[in-house]
Design an enzyme around this catalytic site. Structure first.
Site, mmCIF file in Angstrom:
data_model
loop_
_atom_site.group_PDB
_atom_site.id
_atom_site.type_symbol
_atom_site.label_atom_id
_atom_site.label_comp_id
_atom_site.label_asym_id
_atom_site.label_seq_id
_atom_site.Cartn_x
_atom_site.Cartn_y
_atom_site.Cartn_z
ATOM 1 N N GLU A 1 39.239 23.135 21.105
ATOM 2 C CA GLU A 1 38.894 24.267 20.230
ATOM 3 C C GLU A 1 40.146 24.904 19.639
ATOM 4 O O GLU A 1 41.233 24.808 20.224
ATOM 5 C CB GLU A 1 38.146 25.336 21.060
ATOM 6 N N ASP A 2 39.972 25.557 18.500
ATOM 7 C CA ASP A 2 41.097 26.298 17.921
ATOM 8 C C ASP A 2 41.260 27.656 18.604
ATOM 9 O O ASP A 2 42.353 28.065 18.968
ATOM 10 C CB ASP A 2 40.916 26.476 16.397
ATOM 11 N N ASP B 1 36.708 33.109 20.990
ATOM 12 C CA ASP B 1 36.572 34.494 20.558
ATOM 13 C C ASP B 1 35.474 35.139 21.419
ATOM 14 O O ASP B 1 35.738 35.562 22.538
ATOM 15 C CB ASP B 1 36.222 34.471 19.065
ATOM 16 N N LYS C 1 41.191 34.866 22.747
ATOM 17 C CA LYS C 1 41.141 36.321 22.537
ATOM 18 C C LYS C 1 40.256 36.906 23.632
ATOM 19 O O LYS C 1 39.063 37.165 23.386
ATOM 20 C CB LYS C 1 40.477 36.624 21.193
ATOM 21 N N VAL D 1 43.289 35.907 12.873
ATOM 22 C CA VAL D 1 44.463 35.068 12.603
ATOM 23 C C VAL D 1 44.095 33.857 11.741
ATOM 24 O O VAL D 1 42.943 33.427 11.723
ATOM 25 C CB VAL D 1 45.124 34.588 13.923
ATOM 26 N N ASP E 1 41.096 29.317 9.382
ATOM 27 C CA ASP E 1 40.968 29.653 7.957
ATOM 28 C C ASP E 1 40.569 31.095 7.715
ATOM 29 O O ASP E 1 40.053 31.766 8.602
ATOM 30 C CB ASP E 1 39.900 28.769 7.321
HETATM 31 P P1 5GP Z 1 33.123 32.247 19.214
HETATM 32 O O1 5GP Z 1 31.844 31.487 19.329
HETATM 33 O O2 5GP Z 1 34.044 32.085 20.399
HETATM 34 O O3 5GP Z 1 32.885 33.688 18.878
HETATM 35 O O4 5GP Z 1 33.798 31.741 17.893
HETATM 36 C C1 5GP Z 1 34.759 30.804 17.818
HETATM 37 C C2 5GP Z 1 35.000 30.487 16.361
HETATM 38 O O5 5GP Z 1 35.109 31.676 15.566
HETATM 39 C C3 5GP Z 1 36.316 29.779 16.218
HETATM 40 O O6 5GP Z 1 36.169 28.390 16.374
HETATM 41 C C4 5GP Z 1 36.738 30.181 14.813
HETATM 42 O O7 5GP Z 1 36.158 29.304 13.874
HETATM 43 C C5 5GP Z 1 36.133 31.560 14.615
HETATM 44 N N1 5GP Z 1 37.157 32.612 14.851
HETATM 45 C C6 5GP Z 1 37.202 33.474 15.882
HETATM 46 N N2 5GP Z 1 38.280 34.272 15.793
HETATM 47 C C7 5GP Z 1 38.958 33.900 14.679
HETATM 48 C C8 5GP Z 1 40.172 34.330 14.058
HETATM 49 O O8 5GP Z 1 40.902 35.242 14.494
HETATM 50 N N3 5GP Z 1 40.531 33.679 12.905
HETATM 51 C C9 5GP Z 1 39.782 32.681 12.380
HETATM 52 N N4 5GP Z 1 40.238 32.134 11.268
HETATM 53 N N5 5GP Z 1 38.640 32.235 12.938
HETATM 54 C C10 5GP Z 1 38.229 32.837 14.082
#
Ligand code: 5GP
Length: 179
Positions: free
Chosen positions: A99-100, A103, A131, A153, A159
């Site tokens: 994963e990148d 969140d 995060k 970010v 992106d």
């Molecule tokens: P989660 O399901 O953990 O809330 O979401 C993860 C996804 O949200 C990541 O794979 C990414 O695509 C997007 N995301 C969460 N935080 C950021 C951020 O700070 N910057 C960007 N560009 N995408 C984010």
């Protein structure tokens, strides 16, 4: 293009150095299990990190891609839509999800559940960024590159509206970019 960036949070040099450390740790851990993982990268954000990380994994690994999105118009606490599924079967296969950023943790939780339902023998997670302050579901990545504060970010795959994925570092955009 870089004049859109207000500050750099993680430099390219630090990402490469940390990917080396993670690659070594992953290699050591999976070598002990006697089975190399299938790396499953989530499109599109994790592609640059996957490309860096695999150079430092000293095992006979394979990789595949998945693309998922939340159901539009819903709060998306639960279901995700598979936009692109894996090409290969994962029955009995140990998976390392790439994963990148973690969140809220919802994506990881759902994809992990999905891969286990498909018969993966084990699902572990490596994420370039974490995060922790934003987490709403109880999930932790097994390997994390960098913990970052609660800021939006971009760069190294991440992106804003499909832009800035090719920045070679993790940065924060100037506020005027969002106007
Ligand atoms: P989660 O399901 O953990 O809330 O979401 C993860 C996804 O949200 C990541 O794979 C990414 O695509 C997007 N995301 C969460 N935080 C950021 C951020 O700070 N910057 C960007 N560009 N995408 C984010």
């Amino acid at each position: 293009m870089h004049d859109v960036v207000e500050k750099v949070l993680v430099s390219e040099e630090d990402i490469v150095k940390r990917s080396m450390e993670l690659g070594k740790q992953i290699s050591d851990d999976y070598r002990k299990t006697g089975k190399a993982p299938l790396l499953v990268a989530l499109l599109k954000g994790s592609v640059p990190f996957l490309a860096e990380l695999i150079k430092h994994i000293d095992l006979d690994i394979q990789f595949d891609f998945m693309d998922v999105s939340s159901y539009e118009g819903t709060e998306s606490i639960g279901d995700i839509k598979i936009v692109k599924d894996l090409d290969c079967s994962v029955k009995g296969v140990p998976i390392l999800l790439v994963e990148d950023i973690v969140d809220t943790g919802r994506t990881l939780k759902e994809v992990t559940r999905l891969l286990k339902n498909k018969g993966a023998s084990d699902v572990k997670v490596v994420s370039l960024l974490d995060k922790p302050d934003r987490r709403v579901v109880d999930i932790t990545a097994d390997y994390v590159g960098f913990e970052i504060p609660n800021e939006f970010v971009v760069g190294f795959g991440l992106d804003y509206d499909q832009h800035y994925r090719n920045l070679p570092y993790i940065g924060v955009l100037k506020p005027e970019v969002y106007k």
